[in-house]
Design a protein around this motif. Structure first.
Motif, mmCIF file in Angstrom:
data_model
loop_
_atom_site.group_PDB
_atom_site.id
_atom_site.type_symbol
_atom_site.label_atom_id
_atom_site.label_comp_id
_atom_site.label_asym_id
_atom_site.label_seq_id
_atom_site.Cartn_x
_atom_site.Cartn_y
_atom_site.Cartn_z
ATOM 1 N N GLU A 1 -112.279 31.355 -21.497
ATOM 2 C CA GLU A 1 -112.736 30.224 -22.318
ATOM 3 C C GLU A 1 -113.048 29.048 -21.386
ATOM 4 O O GLU A 1 -112.181 28.579 -20.650
ATOM 5 N N VAL A 2 -114.273 28.600 -21.421
ATOM 6 C CA VAL A 2 -114.710 27.503 -20.544
ATOM 7 C C VAL A 2 -114.359 26.176 -21.206
ATOM 8 O O VAL A 2 -114.720 25.934 -22.364
ATOM 9 N N MET A 3 -113.650 25.325 -20.462
ATOM 10 C CA MET A 3 -113.260 24.007 -20.958
ATOM 11 C C MET A 3 -114.303 22.967 -20.534
ATOM 12 O O MET A 3 -114.721 22.924 -19.371
ATOM 13 N N ASP A 4 -114.687 22.166 -21.498
ATOM 14 C CA ASP A 4 -115.717 21.149 -21.235
ATOM 15 C C ASP A 4 -115.146 20.017 -20.389
ATOM 16 O O ASP A 4 -114.031 19.547 -20.618
ATOM 17 N N THR A 5 -115.903 19.578 -19.417
ATOM 18 C CA THR A 5 -115.603 18.357 -18.664
ATOM 19 C C THR A 5 -116.761 17.395 -18.858
ATOM 20 O O THR A 5 -117.879 17.804 -19.196
ATOM 21 N N ASN A 6 -116.458 16.140 -18.663
ATOM 22 C CA ASN A 6 -117.473 15.104 -18.905
ATOM 23 C C ASN A 6 -118.432 15.035 -17.718
ATOM 24 O O ASN A 6 -118.336 14.164 -16.852
ATOM 25 N N ASP A 7 -119.385 15.940 -17.694
ATOM 26 C CA ASP A 7 -120.301 16.034 -16.558
ATOM 27 C C ASP A 7 -121.716 15.610 -16.899
ATOM 28 O O ASP A 7 -122.599 15.663 -16.050
ATOM 29 N N PHE A 8 -121.946 15.165 -18.127
ATOM 30 C CA PHE A 8 -123.275 14.697 -18.500
ATOM 31 C C PHE A 8 -123.176 13.257 -19.004
ATOM 32 O O PHE A 8 -122.403 12.966 -19.918
ATOM 33 N N ALA A 9 -123.913 12.418 -18.380
ATOM 34 C CA ALA A 9 -124.003 11.034 -18.860
ATOM 35 C C ALA A 9 -124.966 10.978 -20.045
ATOM 36 O O ALA A 9 -125.859 11.828 -20.180
ATOM 37 N N PRO A 10 -124.761 10.015 -20.923
ATOM 38 C CA PRO A 10 -125.686 9.890 -22.055
ATOM 39 C C PRO A 10 -127.120 9.616 -21.579
ATOM 40 O O PRO A 10 -127.346 9.019 -20.519
ATOM 41 N N GLU A 11 -128.070 10.069 -22.358
ATOM 42 C CA GLU A 11 -129.485 9.814 -22.096
ATOM 43 C C GLU A 11 -130.055 9.039 -23.277
ATOM 44 O O GLU A 11 -129.800 9.384 -24.434
ATOM 45 N N MET A 12 -130.813 8.008 -22.960
ATOM 46 C CA MET A 12 -131.377 7.152 -24.012
ATOM 47 C C MET A 12 -132.894 7.217 -24.016
ATOM 48 O O MET A 12 -133.521 7.302 -22.959
ATOM 49 N N ILE A 13 -133.431 7.164 -25.213
ATOM 50 C CA ILE A 13 -134.876 7.043 -25.419
ATOM 51 C C ILE A 13 -135.084 5.801 -26.272
ATOM 52 O O ILE A 13 -134.562 5.707 -27.381
ATOM 53 N N ILE A 14 -135.824 4.824 -25.724
ATOM 54 C CA ILE A 14 -136.038 3.548 -26.408
ATOM 55 C C ILE A 14 -137.505 3.413 -26.771
ATOM 56 O O ILE A 14 -138.387 3.591 -25.933
ATOM 57 N N LYS A 15 -137.724 3.129 -28.018
ATOM 58 C CA LYS A 15 -139.085 2.923 -28.510
ATOM 59 C C LYS A 15 -139.162 1.502 -29.067
ATOM 60 O O LYS A 15 -138.521 1.186 -30.066
ATOM 61 N N THR A 16 -139.911 0.622 -28.382
ATOM 62 C CA THR A 16 -140.034 -0.764 -28.821
ATOM 63 C C THR A 16 -141.102 -0.875 -29.894
ATOM 64 O O THR A 16 -142.089 -0.138 -29.904
ATOM 65 N N LEU A 17 -140.895 -1.820 -30.799
ATOM 66 C CA LEU A 17 -141.812 -2.027 -31.915
ATOM 67 C C LEU A 17 -142.220 -3.494 -31.964
ATOM 68 O O LEU A 17 -141.365 -4.390 -31.936
ATOM 69 N N TRP A 18 -143.530 -3.720 -32.028
ATOM 70 C CA TRP A 18 -144.103 -5.028 -32.315
ATOM 71 C C TRP A 18 -143.565 -6.120 -31.402
ATOM 72 O O TRP A 18 -142.937 -7.073 -31.849
ATOM 73 N N ALA B 1 -125.052 2.847 -23.048
ATOM 74 C CA ALA B 1 -124.520 3.970 -23.834
ATOM 75 C C ALA B 1 -123.354 4.560 -23.043
ATOM 76 O O ALA B 1 -123.514 4.933 -21.880
ATOM 77 N N ARG B 2 -122.173 4.672 -23.674
ATOM 78 C CA ARG B 2 -120.963 5.158 -22.996
ATOM 79 C C ARG B 2 -120.306 6.234 -23.846
ATOM 80 O O ARG B 2 -120.145 6.054 -25.064
ATOM 81 N N ASP B 3 -119.976 7.365 -23.179
ATOM 82 C CA ASP B 3 -119.330 8.444 -23.927
ATOM 83 C C ASP B 3 -117.818 8.245 -23.933
ATOM 84 O O ASP B 3 -117.275 7.317 -23.324
ATOM 85 N N GLY B 4 -117.120 9.132 -24.650
ATOM 86 C CA GLY B 4 -115.680 9.012 -24.807
ATOM 87 C C GLY B 4 -114.875 9.850 -23.837
ATOM 88 O O GLY B 4 -113.678 10.071 -24.054
ATOM 89 N N GLY B 5 -115.521 10.342 -22.757
ATOM 90 C CA GLY B 5 -114.807 11.151 -21.784
ATOM 91 C C GLY B 5 -113.845 10.330 -20.943
ATOM 92 O O GLY B 5 -113.802 9.101 -21.013
ATOM 93 N N SER B 6 -113.050 11.047 -20.147
ATOM 94 C CA SER B 6 -112.109 10.375 -19.249
ATOM 95 C C SER B 6 -112.238 10.994 -17.851
ATOM 96 O O SER B 6 -111.813 12.142 -17.645
ATOM 97 N N PRO B 7 -112.819 10.293 -16.886
ATOM 98 C CA PRO B 7 -113.418 8.953 -17.063
ATOM 99 C C PRO B 7 -114.741 9.035 -17.812
ATOM 100 O O PRO B 7 -115.425 10.047 -17.766
ATOM 101 N N SER B 8 -115.054 7.949 -18.497
ATOM 102 C CA SER B 8 -116.273 7.953 -19.297
ATOM 103 C C SER B 8 -117.494 7.785 -18.407
ATOM 104 O O SER B 8 -117.422 7.208 -17.328
ATOM 105 N N LEU B 9 -118.607 8.306 -18.878
ATOM 106 C CA LEU B 9 -119.890 8.157 -18.192
ATOM 107 C C LEU B 9 -120.791 7.277 -19.044
ATOM 108 O O LEU B 9 -120.694 7.272 -20.288
ATOM 109 N N SER B 10 -121.655 6.563 -18.409
ATOM 110 C CA SER B 10 -122.512 5.643 -19.146
ATOM 111 C C SER B 10 -123.924 5.665 -18.571
ATOM 112 O O SER B 10 -124.162 6.120 -17.451
ATOM 113 N N ALA B 11 -124.832 5.155 -19.344
ATOM 114 C CA ALA B 11 -126.225 4.999 -18.937
ATOM 115 C C ALA B 11 -126.714 3.670 -19.489
ATOM 116 O O ALA B 11 -126.275 3.213 -20.548
ATOM 117 N N THR B 12 -127.588 3.034 -18.751
ATOM 118 C CA THR B 12 -128.137 1.752 -19.181
ATOM 119 C C THR B 12 -129.660 1.809 -19.189
ATOM 120 O O THR B 12 -130.270 2.574 -18.440
#
Length: 829
Positions: A339-356, A427-438
């Motif tokens: 059974e593979v245990m998940d580790t926090n190895d992926f930082a969040p990815e954001m897609i921003i769409k600006t309007l007007w 954007a910050r995930d709930g892992g320990s340590p947490s990963l973030s993206a700006t």
């Protein structure tokens, strides 16, 4: 979807299975539909416009957009009827793999006003995948000495479908030696197996051909088969046996190569080569497992050799064999469940769409600035993402759906304070340590015309000398507008009004762009002392804003008017002043008075009198007061003095340069015997003076009461006029000359009262100051035949009380000291 291999009945069944569910709204912007996978192009999904409460006629004008979030053009909307339909082939297994839930998330955006809706289309599974075994044939080597009920594991079939479509049942072809052992639901980790029911006899049957069939529970049912070839081996009667048939181990993802996983232990009751054991993976193990794990053939240790990724596979089921070296070799089997245990190895990815963008500074609160979607490939707490903004910005994030946010306006904008915001979304995930993206969003604030032009001060005082050249620049007004571009483009104009009978624009003008104020004509202090007007500054915004500033232009006096003599003649015109003088008068007696006025003001109107030397150098027995103009004797007159004295008096002002006028005074000397009438008049005047002195206290009281009553009445009338009558435009021009009495040395002189109105347009006109001085000499009380005001003089040179001139002057003219002086003058009468 059509399945030609199933026939018409199958088509009807699929059509019956097609269900479109218009479900519920989450909040006010989520709609749920469902559609069967493999549905044909054009298959109806839902009335999306109706369910989102959008009018069909508004779809095109409001720029209806459908964003499938990277899912391609699987679904499309017919803008004519508002129907969501299938646009291209939908394969649930391709979209979601073995996941029990499979949905296509759509984002609907409409404008005017801007609205964002989230639509979830659930893809329903159909039984379009048959069960599949790892291979088409499985070879089994079984010794004939194996006891009854011996179990031989088989590899399960797999089905790419889910639910009922993936639940499999197994069936073994009819034979006399083996039965099929199928694990119950709670024994899923236990492999499928063959159970020996009848002893094998290699001599009788060296090979057995069996068929294993797997059938799913879909409609229609689909099946898969594998050929089982059983080769009966001779004599090694004890096969290796593991201490457990199932080994379970947990392994973190991303472990380095050569990481120890588990050590297996098998034993063989035989001796020698028949008891020597070699460990290996089963022959039908998948290539993926061989790439990620290695088993030591002698020790039975399993180590990780490849990249273990939780997002790729959460569980690895590894079949292991322990084979002895007997002839024929015998094998024991077990299963290792990693059974593979998940580790926090992926930082969040954001897609921003600006309007007007840019955003107007008067945008309403709640205006959507940008849409943000966040993806984290981890699971559990490692994949739970929260988003935040940099502090101290007038925006906030609103969660509209799972991992979907809208950045909206939270407080009012002011472009003049902050014109651009660099908003950082974290954007910050709930892992320990947490990963973030700006990610950074630049929000430009667009200007609106919300600032009127402003002057540095509300009023300016401008001093301009009279007789200025036409068109001269007298002042520059300047207003500043905090807005930008055309909203800050300021133009200037006059606030037109009337100045007397003329328009303000005939006196001054203002340049529309520079704000320079020009005098269009020469200004005359004697005509106009104060010109008060307003200049308007207005920007070019829509609607335009403006403000006014008041300019008070004081016209400074210049010495441009020579003294004017008040001599006998029609209307006080030019001529010589003639006077009879008795030879009996003593030294210091006042025999005549030269009166002059100057139209200028201040120092330029201060007059002085000089007696010009007589022709021939003879010394005159007369002199003139420097500032009074009174001609008096310097000695007693005698018979040697000429009977006719011609005096030339020079009147000069104090301007730079000084201006002058010359008055001729003709004095006729009379003998003492020729002046009885004068003496009589003098005695009469003296008697009258004595009578007046008797009642001096009465006159004093009467004068004080009269002046006090005038002051009170003037105050009441002024207050009533100010409260009831609207402000009227004042007439700018010189008033009628009025005879008043003033003297710095205690005698009367004539001055022109210029009833000049102040051109401010506010309040009634104000009269010039009229000051009375004590020790007053004879005041003019009558007019002679020529129209010249003459003093009623008796023989003693005193003024008669009947000649007092009362002139109405506004209350602001007098001080109490001046009133008292005036009363003393009356007392002297």
């Amino acid at each position: 979807m059509m399945y030609s291999s199933r026939g018409d009945q199958g088509d009807r069944d699929l059509l019956l299975l097609f269900i479109v569910l218009t479900a519920w709204e989450t909040g006010s912007s989520q709609v749920h539909y469902s559609v069967l996978e493999e549905a044909k192009h054009g298959t109806f999904v839902g009335h999306i416009a109706q369910d989102l409460r959008l009018e069909l006629a508004e779809l095109v004008p409001r720029l209806f957009q459908l964003d499938s979030k990277g899912r391609g053009e699987l679904l499309e909307v017919n803008l004519q009827n508002g129907i969501l339909f299938v646009n291209s082939r939908i394969d649930r297994e391709e979209l979601c793999g073995r996941s029990a839930e499979c949905s296509i998330h759509l984002e609907v955006i409409v404008d005017r006003p801007l609205q964002v809706f989230h639509v979830e289309v659930e893809v329903k599974d159909i039984n379009d995948n048959p069960p599949v075994f790892p291979g088409i044939q499985r070879n089994l080597f079984i010794a004939e000495s194996r006891p009854l009920d011996s179990r031989f594991p088989l590899e399960d079939a797999s089905d790419a479908d889910i639910g009922e479509n993936a639940l499999l049942t197994y069936r073994l072809s009819s034979n006399a030696y083996f039965s099929l052992d199928v694990p119950t639901t709670d024994q899923q980790v236990r492999p499928l197996g063959l159970v020996l029911r009848k002893p094998l006899d290699r001599e009788e049957s060296p090979e057995l051909h069996l068929v294993l069939t797997a059938t799913d529970r879909g409609k229609p049912e689909l099946t898969g088969t594998v050929q089982l070839l059983v080769k009966v081996l001779d004599a090694n009667d004890n096969a290796p046996a593991f201490d457990r048939t199932l080994y379970a181990v947990k392994l973190p993802e991303n472990v380095p190569n050569a990481t120890f996983v588990i050590k297996l232990n098998a034993s063989d009751l035989d001796e020698g080569l028949n008891g020597d054991i070699i460990y290996s993976f089963s022959s039908d193990v998948s290539p993926d497992i061989k790439c990620k794990f290695y088993i030591d053939p002698l020790s039975g240790k399993i180590i990780a050799i490849g990249h273990i990724d939780f997002e790729e596979s959460k569980v690895y089921k590894i079949p292991v064999e322990a084979i002895d070296k007997g002839l024929p070799p015998l094998a024991g089997h077990c299963t290792v469940l990693v059974e593979v245990m998940d580790t926090n190895d992926f930082a969040p990815e954001m897609i921003i769409k600006t309007l007007w963008l840019p955003v107007k500074e008067d945008a309403q609160l709640g205006t959507i600035i940008a849409l943000i979607s966040v993806i984290d490939q981890d699971s559990g707490a490692n994949g739970q993402v929260t988003c935040s903004l940099t502090p101290q910005v007038p925006f906030k994030l609103v969660s509209t759906f799972k991992n979907y946010y809208s950045m909206v306006l939270d407080s009012a904008l002011d472009r003049e304070r902050v014109a651009n915001y660099e908003v950082v979304v974290t954007a910050r995930d709930g892992g320990s340590p947490s990963l973030s993206a700006t990610a950074s969003v630049s929000v430009e604030v667009a200007d609106v015309n919300d600032n009127a032009p402003a002057f540095a001060q509300p009023e300016y005082t401008v001093l301009v000398k009279e007789n200025n050249p036409p068109g001269c620049h007298i002042f520059t007004v300047s207003a500043w507008d905090a807005d930008a571009q055309e909203n800050a483009l300021v133009s200037y104009s006059l606030v037109e009004r009337r100045v007397g009978e003329r328009a303000l624009s005939s006196y001054v003008s203002v340049h529309a762009e520079s704000g320079k104020v020009y005098a269009l004509q020469p200004l005359d202090h004697e005509e106009l002392e104060l010109l008060q007007f307003q200049v308007s500054a207005r920007d070019a915004g829509v609607p335009p804003l403006g403000s006014n500033v008041t300019l008070q232009v004081f016209v400074l006096d210049e010495n441009d008017n020579a003294p004017a003599l008040l001599l006998p003649g029609p209307g006080g015109g030019a001529g010589a002043l003639s006077q009879l003088v008795a030879r009996s008068v003593g030294a210091g007696h006042v025999v005549a008075k030269v009166r002059a006025v100057d139209a200028d003001s201040g120092y330029n109107a201060w007059l002085s009198y000089e007696l010009q030397p007589a022709v021939g150098g003879a010394r005159s027995p007369f002199r003139v007061g420097l500032y009074t103009g009174e001609i008096s004797t310097t000695r007693d007159l005698d018979e040697a003095d000429a009977p006719r004295q011609r005096l030339l008096v020079l009147v000069k002002d104090h301007g730079e340069p000084a201006l002058t006028a010359t008055a001729t005074v003709l004095l006729s000397l009379e003998d003492s015997g020729q002046a009885p009438k004068a003496s009589s008049r003098a005695s009469t005047g003296a008697a009258g003076a004595e009578a007046a002195l008797v009642d001096v206290n009465v006159y004093l009281i009467i004068a004080i009461c009269a002046v006090s009553s005038l002051l009170v009445l003037t105050l009441l009338l002024y207050t009533a006029l100010r409260c009831s009558a609207p402000p009227s435009e004042g007439a700018c021009g010189p008033g009628k000359p009025t005879l008043v009495c003033s003297s710095a040395v205690g005698s009367w002189s004539y001055s022109q009262q210029r009833r000049q109105r102040v051109c401010s347009g506010e309040g009634p006109p104000k009269a010039d100051l009229m000051a009375f001085s004590p020790s007053l000499p004879p005041c003019p009380g009558s007019v002679d035949g020529t129209g010249d005001p003459q003093a009623s003089l008796d023989s003693s040179g005193k003024v008669g009380c009947s000649s007092i001139l009362f002139v109405y002057v506004p209350y602001a003219t007098f001080t109490w000291a001046q009133v008292f002086d005036y009363v003393l003058w009356i007392k002297g009468c």
